[in-house]
Write a protein that holds these residues in place. Sequence first.
Motif, PDB file in Angstrom:
ATOM      1  N   LEU A   2       0.881  -1.171   0.000  1.00 22.22           N
ATOM      2  CA  LEU A   2       0.000   0.000   0.000  1.00 22.22           C
ATOM      3  C   LEU A   2       0.914   1.216   0.000  1.00 22.22           C
ATOM      4  N   VAL A   3       0.921   1.977  -1.095  1.00 23.26           N
ATOM      5  CA  VAL A   3       1.930   3.031  -1.236  1.00 23.26           C
ATOM      6  C   VAL A   3       1.388   4.453  -1.140  1.00 23.26           C
ATOM      7  N   ASP A   4       0.078   4.636  -1.277  1.00 23.49           N
ATOM      8  CA  ASP A   4      -0.438   6.008  -1.236  1.00 23.49           C
ATOM      9  C   ASP A   4      -1.940   5.991  -0.982  1.00 23.49           C
ATOM     10  N   VAL A   5      -2.387   6.931  -0.153  1.00 21.03           N
ATOM     11  CA  VAL A   5      -3.815   7.165   0.065  1.00 21.03           C
ATOM     12  C   VAL A   5      -4.047   8.657  -0.124  1.00 21.03           C
ATOM     13  N   GLN A   6      -4.956   9.013  -1.004  1.00 22.62           N
ATOM     14  CA  GLN A   6      -5.187  10.409  -1.333  1.00 22.62           C
ATOM     15  C   GLN A   6      -6.453  10.922  -0.644  1.00 22.62           C
ATOM     16  N   TYR A   7      -6.334  12.154  -0.115  1.00 23.75           N
ATOM     17  CA  TYR A   7      -7.430  12.806   0.596  1.00 23.75           C
ATOM     18  C   TYR A   7      -7.678  14.188  -0.001  1.00 23.75           C
ATOM     19  N   PRO A   8      -8.837  14.787   0.249  1.00 29.03           N
ATOM     20  CA  PRO A   8      -9.081  16.158  -0.215  1.00 29.03           C
ATOM     21  C   PRO A   8      -7.997  17.112   0.282  1.00 29.03           C
ATOM     22  N   GLU A   9      -7.639  18.089  -0.535  1.00 27.33           N
ATOM     23  CA  GLU A   9      -6.566  19.017  -0.192  1.00 27.33           C
ATOM     24  C   GLU A   9      -6.858  19.803   1.077  1.00 27.33           C
ATOM     25  N   GLU A  10      -8.131  19.955   1.411  1.00 25.28           N
ATOM     26  CA  GLU A  10      -8.489  20.762   2.588  1.00 25.28           C
ATOM     27  C   GLU A  10      -7.878  20.227   3.879  1.00 25.28           C
ATOM     28  N   PHE A  11      -7.529  18.939   3.913  1.00 29.87           N
ATOM     29  CA  PHE A  11      -6.954  18.357   5.129  1.00 29.87           C
ATOM     30  C   PHE A  11      -5.453  18.606   5.232  1.00 29.87           C
ATOM     31  N   GLU A  12      -4.822  19.047   4.140  1.00 30.93           N
ATOM     32  CA  GLU A  12      -3.419  19.461   4.126  1.00 30.93           C
ATOM     33  C   GLU A  12      -2.482  18.382   4.667  1.00 30.93           C
ATOM     34  N   LEU A  13      -2.678  17.156   4.238  1.00 21.54           N
ATOM     35  CA  LEU A  13      -1.783  16.076   4.643  1.00 21.54           C
ATOM     36  C   LEU A  13      -0.528  16.098   3.770  1.00 21.54           C
ATOM     37  N   PRO A  14       0.589  15.597   4.282  1.00 23.88           N
ATOM     38  CA  PRO A  14       1.827  15.583   3.485  1.00 23.88           C
ATOM     39  C   PRO A  14       1.664  14.755   2.214  1.00 23.88           C
ATOM     40  N   VAL A  15       2.312  15.202   1.159  1.00 22.96           N
ATOM     41  CA  VAL A  15       2.342  14.439  -0.092  1.00 22.96           C
ATOM     42  C   VAL A  15       3.549  13.516  -0.041  1.00 22.96           C
ATOM     43  N   VAL A  16       3.320  12.226  -0.154  1.00 24.35           N
ATOM     44  CA  VAL A  16       4.407  11.258  -0.027  1.00 24.35           C
ATOM     45  C   VAL A  16       4.782  10.701  -1.394  1.00 24.35           C
ATOM     46  N   THR A  17       6.040  10.281  -1.511  1.00 19.08           N
ATOM     47  CA  THR A  17       6.501   9.607  -2.715  1.00 19.08           C
ATOM     48  C   THR A  17       6.235   8.124  -2.563  1.00 19.08           C
ATOM     49  N   PRO A  18       5.490   7.520  -3.482  1.00 17.34           N
ATOM     50  CA  PRO A  18       5.185   6.091  -3.351  1.00 17.34           C
ATOM     51  C   PRO A  18       6.458   5.258  -3.250  1.00 17.34           C
ATOM     52  N   GLY A  19       6.465   4.298  -2.340  1.00 14.66           N
ATOM     53  CA  GLY A  19       7.612   3.415  -2.165  1.00 14.66           C
ATOM     54  C   GLY A  19       7.367   2.108  -2.902  1.00 14.66           C
ATOM     55  N   PRO A  20       8.107   1.082  -2.554  1.00 14.75           N
ATOM     56  CA  PRO A  20       9.151   1.054  -1.527  1.00 14.75           C
ATOM     57  C   PRO A  20      10.482   1.539  -2.073  1.00 14.75           C
ATOM     58  N   LEU A  21      11.538   1.441  -1.233  1.00 16.06           N
ATOM     59  CA  LEU A  21      12.861   1.879  -1.661  1.00 16.06           C
ATOM     60  C   LEU A  21      13.379   1.065  -2.833  1.00 16.06           C
ATOM     61  N   LEU A  22      12.820  -0.139  -3.037  1.00 18.96           N
ATOM     62  CA  LEU A  22      13.204  -0.957  -4.182  1.00 18.96           C
ATOM     63  C   LEU A  22      12.841  -0.285  -5.501  1.00 18.96           C
ATOM     64  N   VAL A  23      11.861   0.638  -5.444  1.00 17.57           N
ATOM     65  CA  VAL A  23      11.436   1.362  -6.652  1.00 17.57           C
ATOM     66  C   VAL A  23      11.686   2.837  -6.401  1.00 17.57           C
ATOM     67  N   PRO A  24      12.876   3.339  -6.718  1.00 16.42           N
ATOM     68  CA  PRO A  24      13.278   4.691  -6.307  1.00 16.42           C
ATOM     69  C   PRO A  24      12.737   5.816  -7.173  1.00 16.42           C
ATOM     70  N   VAL A  25      12.006   5.497  -8.233  1.00 13.12           N
ATOM     71  CA  VAL A  25      11.512   6.551  -9.125  1.00 13.12           C
ATOM     72  C   VAL A  25      10.021   6.356  -9.361  1.00 13.12           C
ATOM     73  N   PRO A  26       9.291   7.425  -9.743  1.00 16.34           N
ATOM     74  CA  PRO A  26       7.868   7.277 -10.062  1.00 16.34           C
ATOM     75  C   PRO A  26       7.670   6.287 -11.214  1.00 16.34           C
ATOM     76  N   LEU A  27       6.570   5.576 -11.168  1.00 15.03           N
ATOM     77  CA  LEU A  27       6.324   4.560 -12.195  1.00 15.03           C
ATOM     78  C   LEU A  27       6.212   5.177 -13.580  1.00 15.03           C
ATOM     79  N   ALA A  28       5.813   6.437 -13.658  1.00 18.20           N
ATOM     80  CA  ALA A  28       5.676   7.102 -14.954  1.00 18.20           C
ATOM     81  C   ALA A  28       6.995   7.156 -15.709  1.00 18.20           C
ATOM     82  N   SER A  29       8.115   7.107 -14.967  1.00 17.46           N
ATOM     83  CA  SER A  29       9.417   7.164 -15.619  1.00 17.46           C
ATOM     84  C   SER A  29      10.010   5.778 -15.857  1.00 17.46           C
ATOM     85  N   ILE A  30       9.263   4.744 -15.509  1.00 19.73           N
ATOM     86  CA  ILE A  30       9.736   3.368 -15.680  1.00 19.73           C
ATOM     87  C   ILE A  30       9.159   2.795 -16.946  1.00 19.73           C
ATOM     88  N   ARG A  31       9.988   2.221 -17.764  1.00 20.06           N
ATOM     89  CA  ARG A  31       9.518   1.502 -18.949  1.00 20.06           C
ATOM     90  C   ARG A  31      10.435   0.327 -19.233  1.00 20.06           C
TER      91      ARG A  31
END
Length: 292
Positions: free
Chosen positions: A263-292
């Motif tokens: 479980l790498v990310d849970v998104q909430y409405p911006e009004e709650f102002e929770l921190p934006v996290v980078t999806p893990g784990p450390l085995l995958v050090p880059v966003p999936l969009a840059s993986i091919r």
Amino acid sequence: MMSKIYEYKPNGEVPAGESLPEGVRRIALGVEYCGTRLRGFQKQRHDRLTVQETLENALSKVAAEPVTLVCAGRTDAGVHATGQVIHFDTRVQRPTKAWIQGVNTGMPFDVRVHWAREVPAQFHARFSARNRTYRYLIHSAPTRSAQAASEVTWTERDLDLDRMRAGARHLIGEHDFSSFRASQCQARSPVRRLTRLDIGRVGQLIVLEVSATAFLHHMVRNIAGVLMAVGRGDRAPGWVGEVLAAKDRTAAGVTAPPHGLYLVDVQYPEEFELPVVTPGPLLVPVPLASIR
């Protein structure tokens, strides 16, 4: 006009326009854990090796009062998380540092709190969540890794990512996912909206990234099992659509192992102002969009 009176329940949903009782604070935490030795998230009567039990014990010591928490999504035994979100109600005041470092001091090495925030009464870790993202990691190599044996799922077969992506397209959107839910699933409806299903490769590691408004029990692991069969060439990509249309769990085949799931990310409405996290784990050090 008198304000609406409601029955307060700790950690419950607070109606819009209402507030917590005087002196009660709602705290949200961002949590990471390695599920290898743990029996899943939910506390069990005869088993203390759960994420919930571990967290509640550590939180209760810092709060000096019993703490009961709510999570964004319960995970099974062996499943990991890098972006789990929880909340709890408390009458004590503690600095943010105490909810992070103080709690971490009282926990084993495989459960960690990364951030803490006081949140409004209307925040609820489960019901306020708008989207959840899981990653499923598959190690495709002739031999199993000794270092990551409990952190990824291994297959000695080569997987064709183009075939897997073609099969995955059948699952995007709102569907009846009865074929991908566990028999013991307690959800009232099998209908879910899959907003994204991306597949990438990092060396010998194949990553499935799946996002939805909510998931059924074993849904991601069953999707992974079906797509792996397609990637191996055992089934055609169109078979995924046939499985979905069958609305029958027996049509989907084997459930993929739990230790490849995060479980790498849970998104909430911006009004709650929770921190934006980078999806893990450390085995995958880059966003999936840059993986091919």
